[in-house]
Design a protein around this motif. Sequence first.
Motif, short mmCIF file in Angstrom:
data_model
loop_
_atom_site.label_atom_id
_atom_site.label_comp_id
_atom_site.label_asym_id
_atom_site.label_seq_id
_atom_site.Cartn_x
_atom_site.Cartn_y
_atom_site.Cartn_z
N ALA A 245 42.05 34.06 45.39
CA ALA A 245 42.38 35.36 44.79
C ALA A 245 43.26 36.18 45.72
N TRP A 246 43.00 36.09 47.03
CA TRP A 246 43.77 36.85 48.02
C TRP A 246 45.20 36.33 48.06
N VAL A 247 45.39 35.00 48.07
CA VAL A 247 46.74 34.43 48.07
C VAL A 247 47.50 34.84 46.81
N MET A 248 46.83 34.84 45.68
CA MET A 248 47.49 35.21 44.42
C MET A 248 47.90 36.69 44.45
N SER A 249 47.09 37.52 45.07
CA SER A 249 47.46 38.93 45.19
C SER A 249 48.66 39.10 46.12
N MET A 250 48.71 38.29 47.18
CA MET A 250 49.88 38.33 48.08
C MET A 250 51.15 37.89 47.34
N ASN A 251 51.01 36.90 46.45
CA ASN A 251 52.16 36.45 45.67
C ASN A 251 52.68 37.57 44.77
#
Length: 302
Positions: A292-298
């Motif tokens: 979820a954190w990586v997707m928010s960074m994207n």
Amino acid sequence: MKNVPELQHIEILLLIVKHGSFRKAAKELNLSAPTLTVAINNLEEKLGVRLLNRSTRSLSLTAVGKTFLNDVTPVLNDYRRVIDNLNDHKDNPEGVIRINLPRIVLDLFFQSHFVKFKNDFPGINLELFTTDRKINIIDSGFDAGVRYTQDVPKDMVAIPFGGKMSLIPVASPHFVEKSGQPDSPKDLVKFRCINRCFPDGQRYRWEFIDSQGEKMDVSVNGDLVVDSDAAMIQAAEYGLGIAFVYENLVKDKISENKLVRLLPDYAYPADNFCVYYPSRKHPPAPLRTFIAWVMSMNKDAC
């Protein structure tokens, strides 16, 4: 309740069976093999049955051991799921996430991604293991991996990581003054270049796109072969040839005039890395948090 075995000892048994080895299971747990032997002895004593057939050369479950694991595994999975779901109700998720990745990913993203993730989620233990070899993350005990998009196994779930990255050719000012510089990618064969070698022994062919959108690749010549971008950059700074490296790694050196960018009219067919993980209904909470954190960074990068 004196004969009720410890849950940790059952988990150890599962890991030993998974690896088929006390030594490999001990390595994953960062314990000694004798410690695991004591745990299994304790488990068998509590249950009053022999679970493993053991010798110096082989390891296998007894018939009773197979029945025990078949019965207890669904119960353990339900227990893990219940405990893991508690993380969804915590402000600070806890647990461990083990990620396998190539060295270049640490060079490019350690500060911008992994350090930031740790600061955002201090309760999660982040374990990063680097290797440039392609491995099976499930068999090797990892929760996730990071690879180029084209290298992600087809049976894995993948999400973009870190944005698209470009490689560029660079050389030292002294090298350019002494040897000149190429006018096109095809001219690179006339210059000393620093080759990049992969674990399988193959050497990387340098890729470019011209102003018309045509792709080309070049197999360069040179008397130096290395297996890391950091070594290529250092070699280029010392004037040992032209290097082909990620632009983000040499921006500061170019601005400081330690390196010169070559062939600025040609682009690299940029690609991105991906985080990938097994396709399963209930991934562990630390992994869910990281995804979820990586997707928010994207999204923030868009």
